[in-house]
Design a protein around this motif. Structure first.
Motif, PDB file in Angstrom:
ATOM      1  N   ASP A  13       1.375 160.640 -26.411  1.00  0.00           N
ATOM      2  CA  ASP A  13       1.497 162.098 -26.558  1.00  0.00           C
ATOM      3  C   ASP A  13       1.365 162.831 -25.224  1.00  0.00           C
ATOM      4  O   ASP A  13       1.277 164.055 -25.196  1.00  0.00           O
ATOM      5  CB  ASP A  13       0.464 162.637 -27.548  1.00  0.00           C
ATOM      6  CG  ASP A  13      -0.969 162.533 -27.018  1.00  0.00           C
ATOM      7  OD1 ASP A  13      -1.208 161.717 -26.095  1.00  0.00           O
ATOM      8  OD2 ASP A  13      -1.849 163.257 -27.528  1.00  0.00           O
ATOM      9  N   TYR A  14       1.382 162.080 -24.102  1.00  0.00           N
ATOM     10  CA  TYR A  14       1.238 162.727 -22.791  1.00  0.00           C
ATOM     11  C   TYR A  14       2.447 163.606 -22.507  1.00  0.00           C
ATOM     12  O   TYR A  14       3.590 163.171 -22.635  1.00  0.00           O
ATOM     13  CB  TYR A  14       1.099 161.683 -21.688  1.00  0.00           C
ATOM     14  CG  TYR A  14       0.867 162.280 -20.308  1.00  0.00           C
ATOM     15  CD1 TYR A  14      -0.410 162.535 -19.855  1.00  0.00           C
ATOM     16  CD2 TYR A  14       1.946 162.593 -19.475  1.00  0.00           C
ATOM     17  CE1 TYR A  14      -0.634 163.091 -18.603  1.00  0.00           C
ATOM     18  CE2 TYR A  14       1.732 163.154 -18.233  1.00  0.00           C
ATOM     19  CZ  TYR A  14       0.442 163.406 -17.804  1.00  0.00           C
ATOM     20  OH  TYR A  14       0.238 163.962 -16.561  1.00  0.00           O
ATOM     21  N   GLN A  15       2.172 164.853 -22.120  1.00  0.00           N
ATOM     22  CA  GLN A  15       3.253 165.775 -21.779  1.00  0.00           C
ATOM     23  C   GLN A  15       3.239 166.103 -20.294  1.00  0.00           C
ATOM     24  O   GLN A  15       4.234 165.954 -19.605  1.00  0.00           O
ATOM     25  CB  GLN A  15       3.112 167.073 -22.596  1.00  0.00           C
ATOM     26  CG  GLN A  15       3.948 168.248 -22.119  1.00  0.00           C
ATOM     27  CD  GLN A  15       5.313 168.338 -22.772  1.00  0.00           C
ATOM     28  OE1 GLN A  15       5.924 167.321 -23.067  1.00  0.00           O
ATOM     29  NE2 GLN A  15       5.789 169.527 -23.006  1.00  0.00           N
ATOM     30  N   GLN A  16       2.086 166.536 -19.781  1.00  0.00           N
ATOM     31  CA  GLN A  16       1.999 166.932 -18.379  1.00  0.00           C
ATOM     32  C   GLN A  16       0.544 167.177 -18.009  1.00  0.00           C
ATOM     33  O   GLN A  16      -0.364 167.133 -18.833  1.00  0.00           O
ATOM     34  CB  GLN A  16       2.784 168.227 -18.134  1.00  0.00           C
ATOM     35  CG  GLN A  16       2.231 169.433 -18.896  1.00  0.00           C
ATOM     36  CD  GLN A  16       2.683 170.750 -18.309  1.00  0.00           C
ATOM     37  OE1 GLN A  16       2.881 170.876 -17.104  1.00  0.00           O
ATOM     38  NE2 GLN A  16       2.846 171.761 -19.154  1.00  0.00           N
ATOM     39  N   GLY A  17       0.320 167.441 -16.709  1.00  0.00           N
ATOM     40  CA  GLY A  17      -0.928 168.025 -16.235  1.00  0.00           C
ATOM     41  C   GLY A  17      -2.178 167.187 -16.379  1.00  0.00           C
ATOM     42  O   GLY A  17      -3.187 167.664 -16.892  1.00  0.00           O
ATOM     43  N   LEU A  18      -2.148 165.934 -15.924  1.00  0.00           N
ATOM     44  CA  LEU A  18      -3.391 165.156 -15.862  1.00  0.00           C
ATOM     45  C   LEU A  18      -4.368 165.902 -14.959  1.00  0.00           C
ATOM     46  O   LEU A  18      -4.083 166.141 -13.798  1.00  0.00           O
ATOM     47  CB  LEU A  18      -3.110 163.763 -15.306  1.00  0.00           C
ATOM     48  CG  LEU A  18      -4.322 162.838 -15.123  1.00  0.00           C
ATOM     49  CD1 LEU A  18      -4.957 162.509 -16.470  1.00  0.00           C
ATOM     50  CD2 LEU A  18      -3.903 161.562 -14.409  1.00  0.00           C
ATOM     51  N   TYR A  19      -5.511 166.323 -15.515  1.00  0.00           N
ATOM     52  CA  TYR A  19      -6.419 167.146 -14.720  1.00  0.00           C
ATOM     53  C   TYR A  19      -7.814 166.575 -14.559  1.00  0.00           C
ATOM     54  O   TYR A  19      -8.636 167.130 -13.811  1.00  0.00           O
ATOM     55  CB  TYR A  19      -6.493 168.573 -15.265  1.00  0.00           C
ATOM     56  CG  TYR A  19      -7.006 168.729 -16.672  1.00  0.00           C
ATOM     57  CD1 TYR A  19      -8.361 168.768 -16.955  1.00  0.00           C
ATOM     58  CD2 TYR A  19      -6.106 168.875 -17.729  1.00  0.00           C
ATOM     59  CE1 TYR A  19      -8.823 168.933 -18.245  1.00  0.00           C
ATOM     60  CE2 TYR A  19      -6.558 169.046 -19.026  1.00  0.00           C
ATOM     61  CZ  TYR A  19      -7.919 169.076 -19.285  1.00  0.00           C
ATOM     62  OH  TYR A  19      -8.361 169.242 -20.567  1.00  0.00           O
ATOM     63  N   TYR A  22      -2.490 167.511 -20.895  1.00  0.00           N
ATOM     64  CA  TYR A  22      -1.830 168.375 -21.873  1.00  0.00           C
ATOM     65  C   TYR A  22      -0.852 167.525 -22.683  1.00  0.00           C
ATOM     66  O   TYR A  22       0.046 166.898 -22.116  1.00  0.00           O
ATOM     67  CB  TYR A  22      -1.113 169.527 -21.181  1.00  0.00           C
ATOM     68  CG  TYR A  22      -2.080 170.487 -20.525  1.00  0.00           C
ATOM     69  CD1 TYR A  22      -2.530 171.621 -21.189  1.00  0.00           C
ATOM     70  CD2 TYR A  22      -2.575 170.234 -19.249  1.00  0.00           C
ATOM     71  CE1 TYR A  22      -3.448 172.486 -20.598  1.00  0.00           C
ATOM     72  CE2 TYR A  22      -3.490 171.089 -18.650  1.00  0.00           C
ATOM     73  CZ  TYR A  22      -3.925 172.212 -19.332  1.00  0.00           C
ATOM     74  OH  TYR A  22      -4.839 173.054 -18.751  1.00  0.00           O
ATOM     75  N   GLY A  23      -1.063 167.503 -23.996  1.00  0.00           N
ATOM     76  CA  GLY A  23      -0.259 166.648 -24.856  1.00  0.00           C
ATOM     77  C   GLY A  23       0.974 167.345 -25.410  1.00  0.00           C
ATOM     78  O   GLY A  23       1.169 168.559 -25.263  1.00  0.00           O
ATOM     79  N   LEU A  24       1.802 166.566 -26.074  1.00  0.00           N
ATOM     80  CA  LEU A  24       2.977 167.110 -26.754  1.00  0.00           C
ATOM     81  C   LEU A  24       2.535 167.905 -27.994  1.00  0.00           C
ATOM     82  O   LEU A  24       1.580 167.526 -28.666  1.00  0.00           O
ATOM     83  CB  LEU A  24       3.900 165.975 -27.193  1.00  0.00           C
ATOM     84  CG  LEU A  24       4.674 165.254 -26.089  1.00  0.00           C
ATOM     85  CD1 LEU A  24       5.253 163.952 -26.639  1.00  0.00           C
ATOM     86  CD2 LEU A  24       5.780 166.155 -25.553  1.00  0.00           C
ATOM     87  N   PRO A  25       3.225 168.983 -28.300  1.00  0.00           N
ATOM     88  CA  PRO A  25       2.885 169.728 -29.526  1.00  0.00           C
ATOM     89  C   PRO A  25       3.333 168.948 -30.747  1.00  0.00           C
ATOM     90  O   PRO A  25       4.321 168.207 -30.699  1.00  0.00           O
ATOM     91  CB  PRO A  25       3.672 171.034 -29.371  1.00  0.00           C
ATOM     92  CG  PRO A  25       4.834 170.664 -28.509  1.00  0.00           C
ATOM     93  CD  PRO A  25       4.331 169.614 -27.555  1.00  0.00           C
ATOM     94  N   PRO A  26       2.633 169.109 -31.875  1.00  0.00           N
ATOM     95  CA  PRO A  26       3.069 168.434 -33.104  1.00  0.00           C
ATOM     96  C   PRO A  26       4.352 169.068 -33.639  1.00  0.00           C
ATOM     97  O   PRO A  26       4.604 170.254 -33.430  1.00  0.00           O
ATOM     98  CB  PRO A  26       1.905 168.671 -34.069  1.00  0.00           C
ATOM     99  CG  PRO A  26       1.268 169.942 -33.573  1.00  0.00           C
ATOM    100  CD  PRO A  26       1.415 169.907 -32.082  1.00  0.00           C
ATOM    101  N   ILE A  27       5.153 168.266 -34.305  1.00  0.00           N
ATOM    102  CA  ILE A  27       6.369 168.784 -34.937  1.00  0.00           C
ATOM    103  C   ILE A  27       5.971 169.688 -36.099  1.00  0.00           C
ATOM    104  O   ILE A  27       5.136 169.330 -36.935  1.00  0.00           O
ATOM    105  CB  ILE A  27       7.261 167.636 -35.438  1.00  0.00           C
ATOM    106  CG1 ILE A  27       7.744 166.795 -34.249  1.00  0.00           C
ATOM    107  CG2 ILE A  27       8.455 168.173 -36.232  1.00  0.00           C
ATOM    108  CD1 ILE A  27       8.506 165.552 -34.651  1.00  0.00           C
TER     109      ILE A  27
END
Length: 213
Positions: free
Chosen positions: A65-71, A132-137
């Motif tokens: 579910d990784y989307q972006q922004g490893l913080y 920041y993960g992927l949003p759920p459908i």
């Protein structure tokens, strides 16, 4: 909060010259939500997961579910923060002998779909990642909880942009409708980004003491 179906209905009214079903409109709203989530670090999508390193390898797969922004990244067993580098080029500069460095993980970088790390531990080590993960459908009746109600129309504008971008793909000359819809989308996206920066992780305690926030 509006539902995905309610936003889909607004989308159909916004593009009356395009033949779309309710299901088509819902799909475009979901596509727009993924697009927005890739452009703005939405606080509701802040999440975490644990990834084990692989023995003898300098990379592991990021969470699905990784989307972006490893913080933030923690070495779970050592209870220590790991430094995040912005890209693989910086990792290579830090470790000229990459990937032939052995030891406890000190640095990581996310290059989807992989997490690269150095040094390589002798045994598998769990890395706790904050990102920041992927949003759920969304189904028709699902509420849009990731975006504040006063900015939810960003999904309608974004979906309209995607629709006309598909329709006008390959035409010669200006893409009049695509550009017009993108302008509406971009203005609302800027407002959403400003909101997210105010409401996001900068107002929260770091995952563990010592993590640069």
């Amino acid at each position: 909060m509006p539902t995905a179906g309610e936003l889909g209905a607004k989308l159909l009214r916004k593009v009356p010259d395009v033949s779309l079903s309710d299901a088509d409109a819902l799909q475009y709203i979901n596509d727009a939500l993924v697009m927005v989530a890739g452009a703005v670090k939405l606080p509701a999508l802040e999440t975490s997961d644990t990834v084990p390193t692989a023995v003898g390898l300098a990379f592991a797969s990021l969470p699905s579910d990784y989307q972006q922004g490893l913080y933030a990244c923690n070495d779970v067993a050592a209870k220590l923060p790991v430094t995040i580098l912005g890209n693989k080029k910086l990792l290579l500069a830090e470790y000229p002998a990459f990937p032939n460095n052995a030891g406890q993980v000190q640095h990581v970088c996310a290059v989807p779909p992989f997490l690269f790390y150095q040094p390589i531990p002798a045994a598998a080590a769990d890395m706790e990642l904050f990102y920041y993960g992927l949003p759920p459908i969304k189904a028709t009746g699902d509420q849009i909880t990731e975006i504040p109600p006063h900015l939810a129309l960003v999904l309608v504008h974004g979906a309209a942009y995607l629709i006309y971008d598909d329709i006008e793909d390959g035409i010669e000359g200006p893409k009049v409708n695509t550009e017009a819809q993108y302008g509406h989308y971009a203005r609302m996206l800027e407002q959403l980004d400003a909101w997210a920066r105010r409401e996001g992780r900068s107002h929260r305690k770091p995952p563990i003491v010592g993590v640069k926030w």
